[in-house]
Design a protein around this motif. Structure first.
Motif, PDB file in Angstrom:
ATOM      1  N   ARG A  27       0.831  -1.212   0.000  1.00 28.83           N
ATOM      2  CA  ARG A  27       0.000   0.000   0.000  1.00 28.83           C
ATOM      3  C   ARG A  27       0.854   1.246   0.000  1.00 28.83           C
ATOM      4  O   ARG A  27       0.564   2.208  -0.719  1.00 28.83           O
ATOM      5  CB  ARG A  27      -0.932   0.021   1.221  1.00 28.83           C
ATOM      6  CG  ARG A  27      -2.153  -0.822   1.050  1.00 28.83           C
ATOM      7  CD  ARG A  27      -3.076  -0.658   2.216  1.00 28.83           C
ATOM      8  NE  ARG A  27      -2.487  -1.275   3.408  1.00 28.83           N
ATOM      9  CZ  ARG A  27      -3.128  -1.508   4.528  1.00 28.83           C
ATOM     10  NH1 ARG A  27      -4.380  -1.133   4.650  1.00 28.83           N
ATOM     11  NH2 ARG A  27      -2.547  -2.076   5.537  1.00 28.83           N
ATOM     12  N   ARG A  74      -0.378  -3.420  -7.174  1.00 32.13           N
ATOM     13  CA  ARG A  74      -1.170  -3.267  -5.944  1.00 32.13           C
ATOM     14  C   ARG A  74      -2.386  -4.190  -5.983  1.00 32.13           C
ATOM     15  O   ARG A  74      -2.725  -4.824  -4.990  1.00 32.13           O
ATOM     16  CB  ARG A  74      -1.601  -1.794  -5.785  1.00 32.13           C
ATOM     17  CG  ARG A  74      -2.439  -1.541  -4.577  1.00 32.13           C
ATOM     18  CD  ARG A  74      -1.606  -1.634  -3.292  1.00 32.13           C
ATOM     19  NE  ARG A  74      -2.503  -1.835  -2.185  1.00 32.13           N
ATOM     20  CZ  ARG A  74      -2.446  -2.860  -1.356  1.00 32.13           C
ATOM     21  NH1 ARG A  74      -1.496  -3.747  -1.465  1.00 32.13           N
ATOM     22  NH2 ARG A  74      -3.309  -2.992  -0.394  1.00 32.13           N
ATOM     23  N   ASP A  77      -1.355  -7.599  -5.171  1.00 25.16           N
ATOM     24  CA  ASP A  77      -1.120  -7.804  -3.745  1.00 25.16           C
ATOM     25  C   ASP A  77      -2.408  -8.141  -3.012  1.00 25.16           C
ATOM     26  O   ASP A  77      -2.389  -8.851  -2.022  1.00 25.16           O
ATOM     27  CB  ASP A  77      -0.471  -6.557  -3.125  1.00 25.16           C
ATOM     28  CG  ASP A  77       0.025  -6.802  -1.712  1.00 25.16           C
ATOM     29  OD1 ASP A  77       0.629  -7.863  -1.473  1.00 25.16           O
ATOM     30  OD2 ASP A  77      -0.190  -5.931  -0.854  1.00 25.16           O
ATOM     31  N   THR A  78      -3.530  -7.632  -3.517  1.00 27.02           N
ATOM     32  CA  THR A  78      -4.816  -7.920  -2.880  1.00 27.02           C
ATOM     33  C   THR A  78      -5.462  -9.187  -3.452  1.00 27.02           C
ATOM     34  O   THR A  78      -6.597  -9.506  -3.105  1.00 27.02           O
ATOM     35  CB  THR A  78      -5.795  -6.740  -3.031  1.00 27.02           C
ATOM     36  OG1 THR A  78      -6.065  -6.514  -4.403  1.00 27.02           O
ATOM     37  CG2 THR A  78      -5.236  -5.480  -2.388  1.00 27.02           C
ATOM     38  N   VAL A 104      -7.354  -1.679   0.717  1.00 27.11           N
ATOM     39  CA  VAL A 104      -7.387  -2.879   1.549  1.00 27.11           C
ATOM     40  C   VAL A 104      -5.989  -3.476   1.685  1.00 27.11           C
ATOM     41  O   VAL A 104      -5.119  -3.273   0.842  1.00 27.11           O
ATOM     42  CB  VAL A 104      -8.368  -3.946   0.996  1.00 27.11           C
ATOM     43  CG1 VAL A 104      -9.775  -3.417   0.962  1.00 27.11           C
ATOM     44  CG2 VAL A 104      -7.936  -4.441  -0.349  1.00 27.11           C
ATOM     45  N   ASP A 105      -5.783  -4.201   2.777  1.00 35.09           N
ATOM     46  CA  ASP A 105      -4.499  -4.839   3.023  1.00 35.09           C
ATOM     47  C   ASP A 105      -4.288  -5.979   2.030  1.00 35.09           C
ATOM     48  O   ASP A 105      -5.242  -6.595   1.544  1.00 35.09           O
ATOM     49  CB  ASP A 105      -4.455  -5.373   4.456  1.00 35.09           C
ATOM     50  CG  ASP A 105      -3.043  -5.654   4.927  1.00 35.09           C
ATOM     51  OD1 ASP A 105      -2.088  -5.250   4.248  1.00 35.09           O
ATOM     52  OD2 ASP A 105      -2.905  -6.278   5.994  1.00 35.09           O
ATOM     53  N   GLY A 106      -3.043  -6.262   1.738  1.00 34.72           N
ATOM     54  CA  GLY A 106      -2.709  -7.344   0.817  1.00 34.72           C
ATOM     55  C   GLY A 106      -2.956  -8.710   1.434  1.00 34.72           C
ATOM     56  O   GLY A 106      -3.099  -8.861   2.650  1.00 34.72           O
TER      57      GLY A 106
END
Length: 121
Positions: A27, A74, A77-78, A104-106
């Motif tokens: 992020r 990115r 990553d999610t 959102v977090d990965g």
């Protein structure tokens, strides 16, 4: 690996990962490059407008490819495909859904796009 700084993100996105659409991005990498992109757009756009020289906006072209590549990384990553970037083209709701997806977090651990960029934390 701790969060990326503004300088480190700028260097990474504009040099080593300029057009790298594979892998994952934290992020902090996405958001710091987004800040750089918005600032560059405002400065170059403002100078272009003030100088009444619309061709000056051509200077923004080198910033577009890294913005697209860091966005795709990115999304990776999610756990989402990079093609999901196209959701931003949907009027009104698209940009909101796109930004929510970037916030959102990965996915912890490795996924189909590679190892977690937080693996060294």
């Amino acid at each position: 690996m701790p969060r990326m700084s503004f300088i480190e993100t700028s260097r990474t996105c504009l040099t080593t990962k300029y057009a790298t659409f594979s892998g994952r991005a934290r992020r902090s990498e996405y958001w710091w490059y987004s800040v750089l992109y918005v600032v560059a757009t405002a400065v170059i756009g403002g100078i272009s407008w003030a100088a009444e020289a619309p061709l000056l906006s051509v200077l923004l072209l080198p910033f577009i490819v890294p913005m697209l590549s860091v966005s795709v990384r990115r999304l990776h990553d999610t756990g989402r495909t990079g093609w999901r970037i196209l959701i931003a083209l949907i009027p009104v709701a698209g940009p909101v859904l796109y930004l929510a997806g970037m916030a959102v977090d990965g996915v912890p651990g490795a996924n189909q796009y590679g190892p977690s960029p937080k693996a060294d934390d």
